[in-house]
Write a protein that holds these residues in place. Structure first.
Motif, PDB file in Angstrom:
ATOM      1  N   CYS A 143       0.830  -1.208   0.000  1.00 15.78           N
ATOM      2  CA  CYS A 143       0.000   0.000   0.000  1.00 15.78           C
ATOM      3  C   CYS A 143       0.861   1.254   0.000  1.00 15.78           C
ATOM      4  O   CYS A 143       0.532   2.240  -0.670  1.00 15.78           O
ATOM      5  N   ARG A 144       1.956   1.233   0.726  1.00 11.81           N
ATOM      6  CA  ARG A 144       2.834   2.396   0.742  1.00 11.81           C
ATOM      7  C   ARG A 144       3.465   2.622  -0.626  1.00 11.81           C
ATOM      8  O   ARG A 144       3.606   3.757  -1.080  1.00 11.81           O
ATOM      9  N   CYS A 145       3.833   1.526  -1.307  1.00 15.73           N
ATOM     10  CA  CYS A 145       4.432   1.657  -2.647  1.00 15.73           C
ATOM     11  C   CYS A 145       3.432   2.229  -3.654  1.00 15.73           C
ATOM     12  O   CYS A 145       3.806   3.012  -4.527  1.00 15.73           O
ATOM     13  N   LEU A 146       2.174   1.819  -3.559  1.00 12.61           N
ATOM     14  CA  LEU A 146       1.179   2.222  -4.539  1.00 12.61           C
ATOM     15  C   LEU A 146       0.342   3.425  -4.099  1.00 12.61           C
ATOM     16  O   LEU A 146      -0.541   3.860  -4.839  1.00 12.61           O
ATOM     17  N   GLY A 147       0.591   3.942  -2.902  1.00 12.09           N
ATOM     18  CA  GLY A 147      -0.123   5.125  -2.445  1.00 12.09           C
ATOM     19  C   GLY A 147      -1.548   4.857  -2.017  1.00 12.09           C
ATOM     20  O   GLY A 147      -2.414   5.729  -2.155  1.00 12.09           O
ATOM     21  N   ILE A 148      -1.832   3.688  -1.489  1.00 12.14           N
ATOM     22  CA  ILE A 148      -3.172   3.321  -1.034  1.00 12.14           C
ATOM     23  C   ILE A 148      -3.224   3.478   0.482  1.00 12.14           C
ATOM     24  O   ILE A 148      -2.309   3.035   1.189  1.00 12.14           O
ATOM     25  N   ARG A 149      -4.299   4.091   0.984  1.00 11.31           N
ATOM     26  CA  ARG A 149      -4.445   4.237   2.437  1.00 11.31           C
ATOM     27  C   ARG A 149      -4.924   2.919   3.026  1.00 11.31           C
ATOM     28  O   ARG A 149      -5.842   2.283   2.513  1.00 11.31           O
ATOM     29  N   ALA A 173      -7.206  -4.178  -7.707  1.00 16.26           N
ATOM     30  CA  ALA A 173      -7.722  -3.178  -8.647  1.00 16.26           C
ATOM     31  C   ALA A 173      -6.588  -2.324  -9.205  1.00 16.26           C
ATOM     32  O   ALA A 173      -6.664  -1.837 -10.340  1.00 16.26           O
ATOM     33  N   ALA A 174      -5.518  -2.152  -8.428  1.00 20.98           N
ATOM     34  CA  ALA A 174      -4.355  -1.390  -8.891  1.00 20.98           C
ATOM     35  C   ALA A 174      -3.460  -2.221  -9.804  1.00 20.98           C
ATOM     36  O   ALA A 174      -2.490  -1.702 -10.357  1.00 20.98           O
ATOM     37  N   GLY A 175      -3.762  -3.516  -9.951  1.00 18.91           N
ATOM     38  CA  GLY A 175      -3.002  -4.356 -10.875  1.00 18.91           C
ATOM     39  C   GLY A 175      -2.021  -5.307 -10.213  1.00 18.91           C
ATOM     40  O   GLY A 175      -1.269  -6.001 -10.889  1.00 18.91           O
ATOM     41  N   LEU A 176      -2.014  -5.388  -8.890  1.00 20.15           N
ATOM     42  CA  LEU A 176      -1.094  -6.277  -8.172  1.00 20.15           C
ATOM     43  C   LEU A 176      -1.774  -7.624  -7.948  1.00 20.15           C
ATOM     44  O   LEU A 176      -2.906  -7.682  -7.460  1.00 20.15           O
ATOM     45  N   VAL A 177      -1.099  -8.697  -8.320  1.00 21.01           N
ATOM     46  CA  VAL A 177      -1.665 -10.043  -8.118  1.00 21.01           C
ATOM     47  C   VAL A 177      -1.317 -10.491  -6.709  1.00 21.01           C
ATOM     48  O   VAL A 177      -0.154 -10.733  -6.391  1.00 21.01           O
TER      49      VAL A 177
END
Length: 186
Positions: A143-149, A173-177
């Motif tokens: 989450c920190r890498c992709l900017g998700i809270r 949803a951000a594309g991470l499996v």
């Protein structure tokens, strides 16, 4: 007659006091220690050994037990105390945040591996708790890498499970499996 009674009574009391001690020494120490106990020179040797053991700073329990060390002494102990004092002022959260982040590919691989471990067969409670803690840590990193809270840190129980599902959905949803895909059965 009274003198005979006194002698018999003295012998009986002596036997009651000496025989259990002698039997204990024979069982634990051997006959050599018993001989040393009955001679003046042997008793002085036992006393000297006891004084040497006390002077060495270690408590030595007789042969049927292990040697017990009381811990570090001297310079090593001072170094440990100094290290404890210096570490009290450290802010570990900021130090961990300053560390270099692993690549997102490594985090995704770890998430899939930990997902497989947490969904696999029955394991002990401690093992499952350790896997879940590692899984939540990797979710926070992703989450920190992709900017998700995310709010995984302060929760427990059902709330933590719901937050985990929400975070997994946002990461997918951000594309991470995140889930480990089941391959063909061989």
């Amino acid at each position: 007659m009274a003198i005979a009674h006194i002698a018999v009574l003295s012998a009986a009391l002596s036997a009651l006091l000496i025989l259990p001690c002698a039997a204990t020494i024979l069982i634990t120490g051997g006959a050599g220690d018993l001989r040393r106990l009955f001679t003046r020179r042997g008793r002085s040797e036992l006393r000297d050994e006891h004084h040497r053991e006390r002077a060495s700073g270690r408590r030595v329990v007789r042969r049927y037990r292990r040697r017990v060390d009381r811990g570090p002494r001297g310079r090593d102990d001072r170094a440990h105390r100094r290290l404890d004092r210096t570490m009290r002022g450290w802010d570990l959260a900021s130090r961990l945040a300053a560390l270099r982040m692993p690549p997102i590919e490594q985090i995704a691989y770890d998430l899939r591996r930990l997902d497989l471990q947490r969904r696999s067969g029955p394991h002990g409670e401690v093992y499952r708790a350790a896997v879940m803690t590692a899984y939540d840590t990797r979710l926070r990193l992703a989450c920190r890498c992709l900017g998700i809270r995310e709010f995984l840190h302060g929760l427990d129980g059902v709330e933590l499970d719901f937050e985990r599902v929400r975070v997994e959905t946002l990461l997918e949803a951000a594309g991470l499996v995140v889930r480990h895909e089941a391959g063909p059965a061989l």
